[in-house]
Design a protein around this motif. Structure first.
Motif, PDB file in Angstrom:
ATOM      1  N   THR A   2      10.194  50.433   6.874  1.00 40.86           N
ATOM      2  CA  THR A   2      11.212  49.463   7.280  1.00 40.86           C
ATOM      3  C   THR A   2      12.171  49.210   6.103  1.00 40.86           C
ATOM      4  OG1 THR A   2      11.466  47.254   8.155  1.00 40.86           O
ATOM      5  CG2 THR A   2       9.666  47.561   6.649  1.00 40.86           C
ATOM      6  N   THR A   3      13.242  48.462   6.366  1.00 41.10           N
ATOM      7  CA  THR A   3      14.209  48.183   5.298  1.00 41.10           C
ATOM      8  C   THR A   3      13.552  47.339   4.216  1.00 41.10           C
ATOM      9  OG1 THR A   3      15.643  47.739   7.146  1.00 41.10           O
ATOM     10  CG2 THR A   3      16.577  47.345   4.952  1.00 41.10           C
ATOM     11  N   THR A   4      13.751  47.707   2.963  1.00 41.01           N
ATOM     12  CA  THR A   4      13.232  46.860   1.880  1.00 41.01           C
ATOM     13  C   THR A   4      14.381  46.472   0.968  1.00 41.01           C
ATOM     14  OG1 THR A   4      12.703  48.778   0.542  1.00 41.01           O
ATOM     15  CG2 THR A   4      10.887  47.838   1.796  1.00 41.01           C
ATOM     16  N   THR A   5      14.345  45.241   0.531  1.00 39.19           N
ATOM     17  CA  THR A   5      15.360  44.738  -0.391  1.00 39.19           C
ATOM     18  C   THR A   5      14.656  44.389  -1.684  1.00 39.19           C
ATOM     19  OG1 THR A   5      16.533  43.780   1.460  1.00 39.19           O
ATOM     20  CG2 THR A   5      17.071  42.879  -0.710  1.00 39.19           C
ATOM     21  N   ILE A   6      15.237  44.775  -2.811  1.00 36.70           N
ATOM     22  CA  ILE A   6      14.659  44.387  -4.103  1.00 36.70           C
ATOM     23  C   ILE A   6      15.457  43.187  -4.606  1.00 36.70           C
ATOM     24  CG2 ILE A   6      14.185  45.082  -6.481  1.00 36.70           C
ATOM     25  CD1 ILE A   6      13.881  47.953  -5.486  1.00 36.70           C
ATOM     26  N   ARG A   7      14.737  42.107  -4.842  1.00 37.96           N
ATOM     27  CA  ARG A   7      15.368  40.865  -5.309  1.00 37.96           C
ATOM     28  C   ARG A   7      14.770  40.559  -6.689  1.00 37.96           C
ATOM     29  NH1 ARG A   7      14.269  36.009  -1.410  1.00 37.96           N
ATOM     30  NH2 ARG A   7      15.919  36.865  -0.127  1.00 37.96           N
ATOM     31  N   PHE A   8      15.597  40.667  -7.702  1.00 34.11           N
ATOM     32  CA  PHE A   8      15.096  40.486  -9.075  1.00 34.11           C
ATOM     33  C   PHE A   8      14.853  39.008  -9.379  1.00 34.11           C
ATOM     34  CE2 PHE A   8      16.246  39.922 -13.698  1.00 34.11           C
ATOM     35  CZ  PHE A   8      15.043  40.417 -14.186  1.00 34.11           C
ATOM     36  N   ALA A   9      13.683  38.701  -9.927  1.00 34.89           N
ATOM     37  CA  ALA A   9      13.373  37.320 -10.329  1.00 34.89           C
ATOM     38  C   ALA A   9      14.012  37.074 -11.691  1.00 34.89           C
ATOM     39  CB  ALA A   9      11.865  37.117 -10.397  1.00 34.89           C
ATOM     40  N   VAL A  10      15.136  36.362 -11.670  1.00 36.94           N
ATOM     41  CA  VAL A  10      15.963  36.193 -12.873  1.00 36.94           C
ATOM     42  C   VAL A  10      15.167  35.603 -14.029  1.00 36.94           C
ATOM     43  CG1 VAL A  10      17.994  34.949 -13.774  1.00 36.94           C
ATOM     44  CG2 VAL A  10      18.076  36.023 -11.518  1.00 36.94           C
ATOM     45  N   LYS A  11      14.177  34.739 -13.718  1.00 36.19           N
ATOM     46  CA  LYS A  11      13.412  34.061 -14.776  1.00 36.19           C
ATOM     47  C   LYS A  11      12.725  35.031 -15.734  1.00 36.19           C
ATOM     48  CE  LYS A  11      11.007  32.185 -11.435  1.00 36.19           C
ATOM     49  NZ  LYS A  11      11.118  32.948 -10.187  1.00 36.19           N
ATOM     50  N   ALA A  12      12.447  36.246 -15.262  1.00 32.18           N
ATOM     51  CA  ALA A  12      11.724  37.190 -16.130  1.00 32.18           C
ATOM     52  C   ALA A  12      12.566  37.614 -17.327  1.00 32.18           C
ATOM     53  CB  ALA A  12      11.302  38.424 -15.331  1.00 32.18           C
ATOM     54  N   SER A  13      13.893  37.680 -17.132  1.00 30.47           N
ATOM     55  CA  SER A  13      14.779  38.088 -18.228  1.00 30.47           C
ATOM     56  C   SER A  13      16.234  37.789 -17.854  1.00 30.47           C
ATOM     57  CB  SER A  13      14.610  39.586 -18.513  1.00 30.47           C
ATOM     58  OG  SER A  13      15.455  39.959 -19.574  1.00 30.47           O
ATOM     59  N   PRO A  14      16.653  36.560 -18.073  1.00 26.83           N
ATOM     60  CA  PRO A  14      18.009  36.178 -17.633  1.00 26.83           C
ATOM     61  C   PRO A  14      19.093  36.663 -18.593  1.00 26.83           C
ATOM     62  CG  PRO A  14      16.842  34.285 -18.541  1.00 26.83           C
ATOM     63  CD  PRO A  14      15.903  35.446 -18.650  1.00 26.83           C
ATOM     64  N   VAL A  15      19.154  37.953 -18.783  1.00 28.88           N
ATOM     65  CA  VAL A  15      20.078  38.543 -19.758  1.00 28.88           C
ATOM     66  C   VAL A  15      21.295  39.080 -19.001  1.00 28.88           C
ATOM     67  CG1 VAL A  15      20.334  40.409 -21.456  1.00 28.88           C
ATOM     68  CG2 VAL A  15      18.187  39.133 -21.306  1.00 28.88           C
ATOM     69  N   PRO A  16      22.499  38.587 -19.326  1.00 25.24           N
ATOM     70  CA  PRO A  16      23.684  38.939 -18.538  1.00 25.24           C
ATOM     71  C   PRO A  16      23.847  40.443 -18.282  1.00 25.24           C
ATOM     72  CG  PRO A  16      24.231  37.243 -20.129  1.00 25.24           C
ATOM     73  CD  PRO A  16      22.803  37.620 -20.397  1.00 25.24           C
ATOM     74  N   GLU A  17      23.707  41.273 -19.318  1.00 23.93           N
ATOM     75  CA  GLU A  17      23.920  42.720 -19.124  1.00 23.93           C
ATOM     76  C   GLU A  17      22.958  43.284 -18.071  1.00 23.93           C
ATOM     77  OE1 GLU A  17      23.638  41.125 -21.958  1.00 23.93           O
ATOM     78  OE2 GLU A  17      24.716  42.090 -23.593  1.00 23.93           O
ATOM     79  N   LEU A  18      21.728  42.772 -18.062  1.00 29.33           N
ATOM     80  CA  LEU A  18      20.736  43.300 -17.118  1.00 29.33           C
ATOM     81  C   LEU A  18      21.033  42.820 -15.698  1.00 29.33           C
ATOM     82  CD1 LEU A  18      17.436  42.910 -19.145  1.00 29.33           C
ATOM     83  CD2 LEU A  18      19.081  44.779 -19.136  1.00 29.33           C
ATOM     84  N   LEU A  19      21.497  41.570 -15.590  1.00 33.93           N
ATOM     85  CA  LEU A  19      21.821  41.057 -14.263  1.00 33.93           C
ATOM     86  C   LEU A  19      22.994  41.847 -13.679  1.00 33.93           C
ATOM     87  CD1 LEU A  19      21.459  37.210 -14.934  1.00 33.93           C
ATOM     88  CD2 LEU A  19      19.791  38.779 -13.947  1.00 33.93           C
ATOM     89  N   SER A  20      23.997  42.147 -14.518  1.00 35.10           N
ATOM     90  CA  SER A  20      25.148  42.915 -14.022  1.00 35.10           C
ATOM     91  C   SER A  20      24.714  44.325 -13.629  1.00 35.10           C
ATOM     92  CB  SER A  20      26.243  42.992 -15.089  1.00 35.10           C
ATOM     93  OG  SER A  20      26.732  41.695 -15.343  1.00 35.10           O
ATOM     94  N   LEU A  21      23.842  44.907 -14.431  1.00 33.53           N
ATOM     95  CA  LEU A  21      23.355  46.264 -14.122  1.00 33.53           C
ATOM     96  C   LEU A  21      22.615  46.268 -12.775  1.00 33.53           C
ATOM     97  CD1 LEU A  21      21.356  48.403 -16.684  1.00 33.53           C
ATOM     98  CD2 LEU A  21      20.457  48.041 -14.414  1.00 33.53           C
ATOM     99  N   LEU A  22      21.750  45.272 -12.561  1.00 30.54           N
ATOM    100  CA  LEU A  22      20.972  45.225 -11.316  1.00 30.54           C
ATOM    101  C   LEU A  22      21.874  44.893 -10.130  1.00 30.54           C
ATOM    102  CD1 LEU A  22      17.734  43.566 -12.732  1.00 30.54           C
ATOM    103  CD2 LEU A  22      17.947  45.887 -11.813  1.00 30.54           C
ATOM    104  N   ASP A  23      22.904  44.105 -10.385  1.00 31.11           N
ATOM    105  CA  ASP A  23      23.888  43.806  -9.339  1.00 31.11           C
ATOM    106  C   ASP A  23      24.571  45.114  -8.901  1.00 31.11           C
ATOM    107  OD1 ASP A  23      25.525  42.181  -7.707  1.00 31.11           O
ATOM    108  OD2 ASP A  23      27.099  42.151  -9.238  1.00 31.11           O
ATOM    109  N   GLU A  24      24.974  45.887  -9.885  1.00 30.02           N
ATOM    110  CA  GLU A  24      25.594  47.194  -9.636  1.00 30.02           C
ATOM    111  C   GLU A  24      24.670  48.103  -8.816  1.00 30.02           C
ATOM    112  OE1 GLU A  24      27.217  48.193 -13.697  1.00 30.02           O
ATOM    113  OE2 GLU A  24      26.223  50.077 -13.080  1.00 30.02           O
ATOM    114  N   GLU A  25      23.362  48.007  -9.055  1.00 31.29           N
ATOM    115  CA  GLU A  25      22.397  48.851  -8.352  1.00 31.29           C
ATOM    116  C   GLU A  25      22.093  48.332  -6.951  1.00 31.29           C
ATOM    117  OE1 GLU A  25      21.207  51.724  -9.212  1.00 31.29           O
ATOM    118  OE2 GLU A  25      22.072  51.772 -11.226  1.00 31.29           O
ATOM    119  N   GLY A  26      22.601  47.130  -6.627  1.00 26.34           N
ATOM    120  CA  GLY A  26      22.414  46.610  -5.271  1.00 26.34           C
ATOM    121  C   GLY A  26      21.281  45.612  -5.127  1.00 26.34           C
ATOM    122  N   ALA A  27      20.759  45.105  -6.235  1.00 27.77           N
ATOM    123  CA  ALA A  27      19.670  44.122  -6.137  1.00 27.77           C
ATOM    124  C   ALA A  27      20.189  42.784  -5.636  1.00 27.77           C
ATOM    125  CB  ALA A  27      19.016  43.932  -7.504  1.00 27.77           C
ATOM    126  N   GLU A  28      19.270  42.009  -5.047  1.00 26.38           N
ATOM    127  CA  GLU A  28      19.522  40.580  -4.836  1.00 26.38           C
ATOM    128  C   GLU A  28      18.853  39.838  -5.988  1.00 26.38           C
ATOM    129  OE1 GLU A  28      18.201  39.232  -1.020  1.00 26.38           O
ATOM    130  OE2 GLU A  28      19.702  40.403   0.052  1.00 26.38           O
TER     131      GLU A  28
END
Ligand SMILES: Cc1ncc(COP(=O)(O)O)c(C=O)c1O
Length: 369
Positions: free
Chosen positions: A31-57
């Protein structure tokens, strides 16, 4: 070279971890799966932008994390305010900036969401009967499955959109069966909802995906296979799954660089090794996680040591119970690296306790040395 301690996160490793998880889920889950990153693990701007680019929630726990994501240009509909503990003013503020998905586990929280975030999608967190993880939540979050059914019916009657049930098997969960148990219980909840003409569109199966530290952990593929089988057996077809990893995406991408501040033999004969990093500036999870220490003297004879942090606090000891073997030749000024420290280190070290600053983070696109 900056002064230690500091954490280096390899951004490409985070991207690779995202792709590995995505591929493992695609290979095993129908079935459809969505990956939603738990920001608390590493709230580092560069990583959030990278995961956003990859399509994460993104799973956000506070207004601070919401603001951080929005400042980076992440669309508010990609955020879920997943912390069941939140102030009314923060619900209203999240709604005002466009967040439309919330998790809850009590009637009180639900009523406040209905009032201050009308028409939003809601996930109800229940306490799955899963085995304990390495860093368990205990009973801090989650209602009973029966209460989840009642509350989700109530949510529909309050004009909210029922997303579905939600569970988290505890961080660094080493037993793949935990997800099978959670999905089976989520299936029972969705069945009860269906009898009231409510179809859950998604099941949030939380985080908890483990990584190997000093001890091994099951492969993501093995866990994805358990998730896929359980989804096929217990959930109506077309129910989407949401996976909410933190550690599995960023843990292996981080290395802490630290220094030995001193070595001492205590009156009881035990050797103490003091580092410039401790429980208050990054190593908060050491009671649960056996990290790998690497020094330039590895290969010399090694012996047991009590490893402690630099503050004046008696609790600032990395391992009270676990034996740590370190070279007997280790001296003040020696460099020490701590592997797989990308998750829940810098984000825990946000207070300048004893005047030691929070852990500095550098993002690098190079491989780990
Ligand atoms: C609500 C929620 N979702 C996801 C996570 C991520 O868990 P993990 O890092 O174990 O994947 C956490 C961690 O505490 C959490 O509280």
């Amino acid at each position: 070279m900056p002064e230690s301690p500091y954490l280096v996160i390899q951004s490409e490793r985070v991207r690779e971890n995202f792709h590995t998880l995505d591929a493992a889920l695609a290979a095993h889950v129908d079935t459809t799966t969505t990956i939603r990153f738990a920001v608390k693990a590493s709230p580092v701007p560069e990583l959030l932008s990278l995961l956003d680019e990859e399509g994460a929630e993104f799973d956000v726990a506070s207004i601070g994390e919401i603001d951080l994501c929005l400042r980076l240009g992440i669309a508010p509909h990609r955020l879920c305010y997943g912390n069941p503990v939140k102030k009314t003013a923060h619900i209203a503020r999240a709604y005002a900036v466009g967040v439309r998905r919330f998790a809850f586990d009590t009637e009180d929280d639900l009523l406040r969401i209905a009032e201050h975030a009308p028409g939003s999608e809601v996930e109800c967190r229940f306490l799955a009967s899963a085995p304990q993880s390495c860093t368990p939540f205990g009973t801090k979050f989650g209602c009973t499955p029966g209460e989840a059914v009642r509350l989700l019916i109530r949510a529909r009657n309050l004009g909210l959109v029922v997303a579905g049930p939600y569970f988290h098997v505890g961080s660094q969960q080493l037993d793949p069966d935990a997800w099978r148990i959670g999905i089976q219980q989520a299936g029972q909840i969705t069945e009860a909802l269906a009898r009231k003409d409510i179809s859950a569109c998604t099941i949030n199966i939380g985080g908890g995906l483990p990584i190997p530290y000093a001890d091994p952990a099951p492969e993501l593929g093995e866990i994805a296979a358990v998730i896929g089988h359980a989804a096929a057996e217990f959930l109506p077809p077309d129910t989407g799954l949401i996976v909410e990893p933190g550690r599995a995406l960023v843990g292996s991408a981080g290395t802490i660089h630290a220094e030995v501040v001193g070595v001492r033999t205590a009156p009881d004969g035990r050797r103490w090794v003091y580092l410039d990093i401790g429980r208050y500036n990054g190593m908060a999870e050491t009671e649960y996680i056996a990290y790998r220490f690497v020094t330039d003297r590895d290969g010399d004879p090694a012996d047991e040591a009590v490893v402690a942090g630099p503050t004046c606090d008696g609790d600032d000891v990395l391992y009270q119970r676990t034996r740590v073997l370190l070279p007997t030749t280790l001296r003040a000024g020696d460099r020490i690296r701590i592997f797989d420290t990308g998750a829940y280190t810098a984000s825990y070290s946000s207070v300048s306790f004893n005047g030691f600053p929070p852990l500095t983070v550098y993002v690098s696109d190079a491989e780990r040395e």
